[in-house]
Scaffold this active site. Structure first.
Site, PDB file in Angstrom:
ATOM      1  N   GLU A  84       0.811  -1.218   0.000  1.00 20.58           N
ATOM      2  CA  GLU A  84       0.000   0.000   0.000  1.00 20.58           C
ATOM      3  C   GLU A  84       0.848   1.274   0.000  1.00 20.58           C
ATOM      4  O   GLU A  84       1.812   1.398   0.761  1.00 20.58           O
ATOM      5  CB  GLU A  84      -0.917   0.011   1.224  1.00 20.58           C
ATOM      6  CG  GLU A  84      -1.908   1.162   1.237  1.00 20.58           C
ATOM      7  CD  GLU A  84      -3.047   0.892   2.200  1.00 20.58           C
ATOM      8  OE1 GLU A  84      -4.115   0.466   1.721  1.00 20.58           O
ATOM      9  OE2 GLU A  84      -2.863   1.104   3.416  1.00 20.58           O
ATOM     10  N   LYS A 107       0.734   4.653   1.191  1.00 20.18           N
ATOM     11  CA  LYS A 107      -0.025   5.321   2.246  1.00 20.18           C
ATOM     12  C   LYS A 107       0.880   6.344   2.921  1.00 20.18           C
ATOM     13  O   LYS A 107       1.798   5.986   3.650  1.00 20.18           O
ATOM     14  CB  LYS A 107      -0.509   4.278   3.265  1.00 20.18           C
ATOM     15  CG  LYS A 107      -1.245   4.811   4.472  1.00 20.18           C
ATOM     16  CD  LYS A 107      -1.622   3.646   5.375  1.00 20.18           C
ATOM     17  CE  LYS A 107      -2.384   4.093   6.603  1.00 20.18           C
ATOM     18  NZ  LYS A 107      -2.742   2.938   7.468  1.00 20.18           N
ATOM     19  N   LYS A 160      -8.287   2.783  -2.766  1.00 16.82           N
ATOM     20  CA  LYS A 160      -8.537   2.729  -1.327  1.00 16.82           C
ATOM     21  C   LYS A 160      -9.115   4.066  -0.867  1.00 16.82           C
ATOM     22  O   LYS A 160      -8.415   5.076  -0.813  1.00 16.82           O
ATOM     23  CB  LYS A 160      -7.226   2.432  -0.598  1.00 16.82           C
ATOM     24  CG  LYS A 160      -7.365   2.227   0.917  1.00 16.82           C
ATOM     25  CD  LYS A 160      -7.803   0.828   1.250  1.00 16.82           C
ATOM     26  CE  LYS A 160      -7.772   0.588   2.750  1.00 16.82           C
ATOM     27  NZ  LYS A 160      -6.393   0.530   3.294  1.00 16.82           N
ATOM     28  N   GLU A 191     -14.842  -5.112   2.712  1.00 23.86           N
ATOM     29  CA  GLU A 191     -14.161  -5.146   4.001  1.00 23.86           C
ATOM     30  C   GLU A 191     -15.145  -5.285   5.157  1.00 23.86           C
ATOM     31  O   GLU A 191     -16.105  -4.538   5.269  1.00 23.86           O
ATOM     32  CB  GLU A 191     -13.348  -3.866   4.163  1.00 23.86           C
ATOM     33  CG  GLU A 191     -12.671  -3.727   5.515  1.00 23.86           C
ATOM     34  CD  GLU A 191     -11.906  -2.423   5.602  1.00 23.86           C
ATOM     35  OE1 GLU A 191     -10.952  -2.246   4.818  1.00 23.86           O
ATOM     36  OE2 GLU A 191     -12.270  -1.578   6.439  1.00 23.86           O
ATOM     37  N   ASN A 233     -10.646  -6.575   8.207  1.00 24.31           N
ATOM     38  CA  ASN A 233      -9.810  -5.491   8.696  1.00 24.31           C
ATOM     39  C   ASN A 233      -9.467  -5.745  10.160  1.00 24.31           C
ATOM     40  O   ASN A 233     -10.365  -5.876  11.003  1.00 24.31           O
ATOM     41  CB  ASN A 233     -10.518  -4.138   8.545  1.00 24.31           C
ATOM     42  CG  ASN A 233      -9.557  -2.962   8.686  1.00 24.31           C
ATOM     43  OD1 ASN A 233      -8.441  -3.123   9.174  1.00 24.31           O
ATOM     44  ND2 ASN A 233      -9.993  -1.796   8.260  1.00 24.31           N
ATOM     45  N   GLU A 239      -6.247  -7.427   6.378  1.00 26.40           N
ATOM     46  CA  GLU A 239      -5.843  -6.033   6.230  1.00 26.40           C
ATOM     47  C   GLU A 239      -5.422  -5.434   7.570  1.00 26.40           C
ATOM     48  O   GLU A 239      -6.066  -5.659   8.582  1.00 26.40           O
ATOM     49  CB  GLU A 239      -7.009  -5.198   5.686  1.00 26.40           C
ATOM     50  CG  GLU A 239      -7.695  -5.752   4.448  1.00 26.40           C
ATOM     51  CD  GLU A 239      -8.984  -4.998   4.155  1.00 26.40           C
ATOM     52  OE1 GLU A 239      -9.024  -3.778   4.401  1.00 26.40           O
ATOM     53  OE2 GLU A 239      -9.948  -5.628   3.713  1.00 26.40           O
ATOM     54  N   SER A 240      -4.336  -4.688   7.544  1.00 26.98           N
ATOM     55  CA  SER A 240      -3.880  -3.847   8.667  1.00 26.98           C
ATOM     56  C   SER A 240      -3.134  -4.623   9.746  1.00 26.98           C
ATOM     57  O   SER A 240      -3.501  -5.756  10.098  1.00 26.98           O
ATOM     58  CB  SER A 240      -5.048  -3.097   9.325  1.00 26.98           C
ATOM     59  OG  SER A 240      -5.722  -2.299   8.381  1.00 26.98           O
TER      60      SER A 240
END
Length: 262
Positions: A57, A59, A120, A169, A189, A219-220
């Site tokens: 990603e 970001k 995103k 998500e 997530n 995710e994350s």
């Protein structure tokens, strides 16, 4: 929906209305019609066929941590991710909270990025799907926490008509029934979007509740090759990672090192 997420979504609705005043929906539709017949790369296929499944990603900023890499270049970092083994990319396009913009996807494509790119953002309006398609996205993110089931179904239908896949998500057990809408990819997530607290165990807890045939994405909060290996054993095929790479001096090199440890 609460706390930070509620603030973001409220701001996003105002932002979309301002965008419509600058480029009316009829004009946006006309622009996308000119390119809609051009094919896009498949995010789900890329993850299924990848040995790592890493969605790297781009970001630059987050509401909880502020600037991560304010000087990060959309011309350099996404292409470096591709060269260093990313299966796909995620590019933050929210400006106010994440320091992103649609132009970063265009810039990444112009620099030579050919692998799938996830748009995103916090999508709450069909208009944003046309924005995503116009800038070169392959897939879009829909967040169950800020959409009704009807809204989610309608947005997914439009995304497919525009040639893009959908990563849906979810964060909690109460949102898992959204998966029966059969999105292209099901994301879990690990970060609570209300409090921004992260718990990777969330993916392990919810994985077995998702349809067996779903292309699952965690995710994350992912930072360990061992965790990614364990998640793959639990059925995940995609691993969305941003901060772990972006905080390093050379995000692409950090990705290369991570993959070597996998």
């Amino acid at each position: 929906m609460n706390d930070i997420l509620q603030q973001i979504v409220a701001y996003k609705r105002m932002e979309v209305e301002r965008s419509k005043q600058l480029v009316p929906p009829t004009e946006m539709h006309r622009l996308v019609e000119a390119i809609v017949d051009l094919s896009t790369s498949s995010l789900s296929k890329a993850l299924i066929e990848s040995g790592t499944g890493i969605i790297a990603e781009f970001k630059r900023k987050s509401p909880s941590k502020g600037w991560i890499k304010e000087e990060g270049s959309a011309e350099e970092i996404p292409l470096s991710y591709q060269k260093n083994g990313a299966a796909a990319l995620s590019i933050l396009t929210d400006s106010h909270y994440f320091g992103g913009c649609d132009e970063y996807i265009r810039t990444a494509r112009d620099s030579g990025v050919e692998i799938p790119i996830l748009y995103k953002n916090f999508i709450v309006d069909e208009y944003q799907l046309f924005q995503a398609r116009l800038c070169g996205a392959s897939a879009i993110l829909l967040i169950a926490a800020d959409l009704s089931r009807h809204e989610c179904r309608s947005l997914q239908h439009t995304a497919h008509e525009l040639g893009m896949e959908v990563l849906l998500e979810m964060h909690s057990e109460s949102e898992l029934d959204y998966a029966d809408q059969e999105p292209d990819l099901c994301g879990i997530n690990n970060r609570n979007l209300g409090s921004f607290v992260t718990d990777v165990e969330n993916s392990f807890r919810l994985a077995e509740r998702l349809p067996k045939e779903a292309v699952k994405v965690s995710e994350s909060g992912l930072s360990s090759p061992a965790t990614v290996r364990a998640l793959r054993s639990a059925g995940f095929r995609g691993f969305l990672m941003g901060e772990h790479f972006m905080k390093e001096a050379d995000p692409g090199e950090a990705l290369k090192q991570f993959i070597s440890e996998l």
